[in-house]
Design an enzyme around this catalytic site. Structure first.
Site, PDB file in Angstrom:
ATOM      1  N   ARG A  96     -14.912  12.465   8.977  1.00  0.00           N
ATOM      2  CA  ARG A  96     -13.643  13.136   9.280  1.00  0.00           C
ATOM      3  C   ARG A  96     -13.363  14.249   8.280  1.00  0.00           C
ATOM      4  O   ARG A  96     -12.841  15.310   8.626  1.00  0.00           O
ATOM      5  CB  ARG A  96     -12.497  12.129   9.271  1.00  0.00           C
ATOM      6  CG  ARG A  96     -12.487  11.177  10.466  1.00  0.00           C
ATOM      7  CD  ARG A  96     -11.543  10.007  10.233  1.00  0.00           C
ATOM      8  NE  ARG A  96     -10.196  10.446   9.942  1.00  0.00           N
ATOM      9  CZ  ARG A  96      -9.333   9.761   9.192  1.00  0.00           C
ATOM     10  NH1 ARG A  96      -9.685   8.603   8.648  1.00  0.00           N
ATOM     11  NH2 ARG A  96      -8.119  10.221   8.986  1.00  0.00           N
ATOM     12  N   LYS A 114      -8.525  -1.618   5.818  1.00  0.00           N
ATOM     13  CA  LYS A 114      -8.750  -2.178   4.482  1.00  0.00           C
ATOM     14  C   LYS A 114      -7.701  -3.237   4.152  1.00  0.00           C
ATOM     15  O   LYS A 114      -8.000  -4.237   3.494  1.00  0.00           O
ATOM     16  CB  LYS A 114      -8.749  -1.056   3.437  1.00  0.00           C
ATOM     17  CG  LYS A 114      -9.903  -0.072   3.606  1.00  0.00           C
ATOM     18  CD  LYS A 114      -9.994   0.922   2.467  1.00  0.00           C
ATOM     19  CE  LYS A 114      -8.937   1.989   2.530  1.00  0.00           C
ATOM     20  NZ  LYS A 114      -9.180   2.984   3.586  1.00  0.00           N
ATOM     21  N   SER A 120      -7.561   3.773   9.277  1.00  0.00           N
ATOM     22  CA  SER A 120      -8.243   3.832   7.988  1.00  0.00           C
ATOM     23  C   SER A 120      -7.516   2.990   6.944  1.00  0.00           C
ATOM     24  O   SER A 120      -8.115   2.153   6.267  1.00  0.00           O
ATOM     25  CB  SER A 120      -8.335   5.291   7.525  1.00  0.00           C
ATOM     26  OG  SER A 120      -8.881   5.385   6.229  1.00  0.00           O
ATOM     27  N   ASP A 128     -14.866   2.310   7.848  1.00  0.00           N
ATOM     28  CA  ASP A 128     -13.887   3.312   7.430  1.00  0.00           C
ATOM     29  C   ASP A 128     -14.498   4.299   6.448  1.00  0.00           C
ATOM     30  O   ASP A 128     -14.258   5.507   6.531  1.00  0.00           O
ATOM     31  CB  ASP A 128     -12.677   2.630   6.786  1.00  0.00           C
ATOM     32  CG  ASP A 128     -11.707   3.648   6.200  1.00  0.00           C
ATOM     33  OD1 ASP A 128     -11.206   4.476   6.981  1.00  0.00           O
ATOM     34  OD2 ASP A 128     -11.483   3.637   4.983  1.00  0.00           O
ATOM     35  N   HIS A 157       0.847  -1.196   0.000  1.00  0.00           N
ATOM     36  CA  HIS A 157       0.000   0.000   0.000  1.00  0.00           C
ATOM     37  C   HIS A 157       0.877   1.238   0.000  1.00  0.00           C
ATOM     38  O   HIS A 157       1.833   1.341   0.769  1.00  0.00           O
ATOM     39  CB  HIS A 157      -0.904   0.030   1.231  1.00  0.00           C
ATOM     40  CG  HIS A 157      -1.695   1.311   1.335  1.00  0.00           C
ATOM     41  ND1 HIS A 157      -2.846   1.519   0.600  1.00  0.00           N
ATOM     42  CD2 HIS A 157      -1.492   2.446   2.050  1.00  0.00           C
ATOM     43  CE1 HIS A 157      -3.318   2.732   0.879  1.00  0.00           C
ATOM     44  NE2 HIS A 157      -2.517   3.314   1.743  1.00  0.00           N
TER      45      HIS A 157
END
Length: 449
Positions: free
Chosen positions: A177, A196, A192, A170, A91
């Site tokens: 947010r 995932k 967050s 999320d 990621h």
């Protein structure tokens, strides 16, 4: 004040006060908050107050790890166990010109480590992995679970869009947010991202945490703190996790866009391409191979370099594109990444490029049509920027330093203005910066600067 004990009825207002006063939540309390918010039993105004309390008071590592897993469990969790081997996910926190996913996934899969990658679309100045892949004609970026698994088993790699029901907590919390000034909280950012990743089911996770003008994290200390928090989350939840802190104070590679970046991916996979992109891709791939059990890190660097030079990683990328229905024949055609209109950008003065505002470069590409201002905007897949000169390079006044391209001629003027304004040209060259600033593991942080 006495707060809820195990077995007592919980009340959201008491939990808000508890966090406001700087106390740590139990896992049961966090589960109560998240589950009831997803069900709609906790209203936005109370959730907003709790998020603001977290913003100011923070969370312990254990709280953050528990919160993340509860968020992951709020929706579908992918079970990748039917796919043999150690599945390694990667990621990136987002950047400009960051097309490393396709390069490193191809290298890693060619070395026998399976990559089941779920990615998102771009919004604003950062590009989306799925958008870039979708610039290849006919490629399927919405694979169903069975097809996704079959391609990973057969080819070793597949890249698809994220499931609509992956970590729904999320999605709800991020939307809140975004409008309540609580986005830039380390525990909330970390949970967050990692919720995932945990829900996506990989055995190990490599995190590429960007820092600089084109990244969400602007300082090295903040980037390290975020990386350490995410690595701790992975460790607490049984996933071997490594994070690299990489430079995003300049775009990565020479291409910004969608088809333009895929063309650069192909160039690298065929043994060419810019030095910075090759170096960062090798470093990321080696860390994924290390997580995938392919030996000591130094051996994994050698393996990644050899695989890239051999051409096997390009063959793997072509194989994946074909398996996902794409027309791989266009990848080696120059016209694939050429747009109808093109404009040269000339250096406004003589000197050295001492800084590139990477976010502003991304916004120049956005103005050309390569990105989205809103989620419903259509993309011009061939719009983008080819950068001939970057930070540290000497330039002469009037010299071509970049090319802009678009399917809409009227976008070129704004794109040029934005790109030129993103550059700082001075009389003396800048101090050379490394591409990788630090490496974070469960054992600690190793800083290179």
């Amino acid at each position: 004040m006495v707060f809820t004990k195990t077995g007592d009825t919980m009340h959201m207002n008491e939990l808000i006060i508890k966090k406001r006063n700087g106390l740590a939540h139990t896992k049961a309390e966090l589960k109560y908050i998240i589950d009831n918010y997803v069900k709609g039993d906790i209203p936005d105004y109370q959730m907003s107050a709790w998020l603001m309390a977290v913003y100011f008071q923070g969370m312990t590592d254990m709280e953050t790890a528990d919160l993340t897993m509860i968020m992951a469990e709020s929706g579908e969790q992918i079970d990748l166990s039917p796919i043999p081997g150690i599945k390694v996910d990667k990621h990136s926190t987002g950047g400009v010109g960051d097309k490393t996913t396709f390069i490193i996934a191809s290298i890693v899969a060619a070395c026998g480590v399976p990559v089941a990658k779920m990615s998102g679309r771009g919004l604003g100045h950062t590009g989306g992995t799925i958008d870039k892949l979708e610039s290849i004609p006919h490629v399927n970026v919405a694979l169903d679970k069975e097809n996704f698994f079959n391609i990973v088993k057969k080819v070793g790699v597949a890249v698809t869009g994220q499931s609509g029901n992956l970590a729904p907590a999320d999605k709800l919390m991020y939307a809140l947010r975004d409008v309540t000034g609580t986005v830039d909280s380390i525990p909330l950012i970390a949970s967050s991202v990692m919720s995932k990743k945990l829900a996506a089911g990989s055995d190990a996770i490599l995190l590429d945490v960007k820092v600089g003008s084109g990244a969400f994290m602007k300082t090295l200390d903040d980037a390290v703190q975020l990386a350490e928090t995410m690595v701790a989350i992975g460790h607490h939840n049984g996933r071997q996790t490594v994070a690299l802190i990489t430079d995003m104070d300049r775009p990565l590679g020479q291409a910004i866009g969608n088809a333009t970046e895929i063309a650069e991916v192909v160039e690298v996979l065929r043994g060419n391409g810019p030095e910075d992109l090759i170096h960062e891709s090798i470093t990321l791939a080696a860390n994924m191979l290390y997580l995938g059990g392919k030996g000591a890190y130094e051996d994994c660097v050698t393996l990644a370099e050899g695989t890239l030079k051999s051409g096997r990683s390009f063959e793997k990328f072509v194989e994946m594109v074909k398996a996902q229905g794409g027309d791989a024949t266009v990848l080696t055609e120059p016209a694939f990444a050429e747009a109808a209109y093109k404009k040269a950008v000339l250096a406004p003065k003589t000197g050295y490029i001492t800084h590139m505002d990477a976010e502003a470069c991304g916004r120049a590409a956005l103005a050309l049509g390569a990105g989205r201002y809103t989620k419903t905007d259509a993309l011009d897949y061939k719009a983008g920027i080819w950068m001939l000169k970057k930070t540290g390079d000497a330039v002469e006044a009037g010299e071509t330093i970049a090319y802009l391209q678009s399917g809409n001629e009227s976008t070129l003027a704004e794109g040029e203005t934005r790109y030129v304004n993103a550059l700082t040209i001075e009389a003396t060259p800048p101090v050379k910066r490394p591409l990788v600033f630090a490496r974070v593991t469960a054992d600690g942080t190793e800083r290179y600067v």
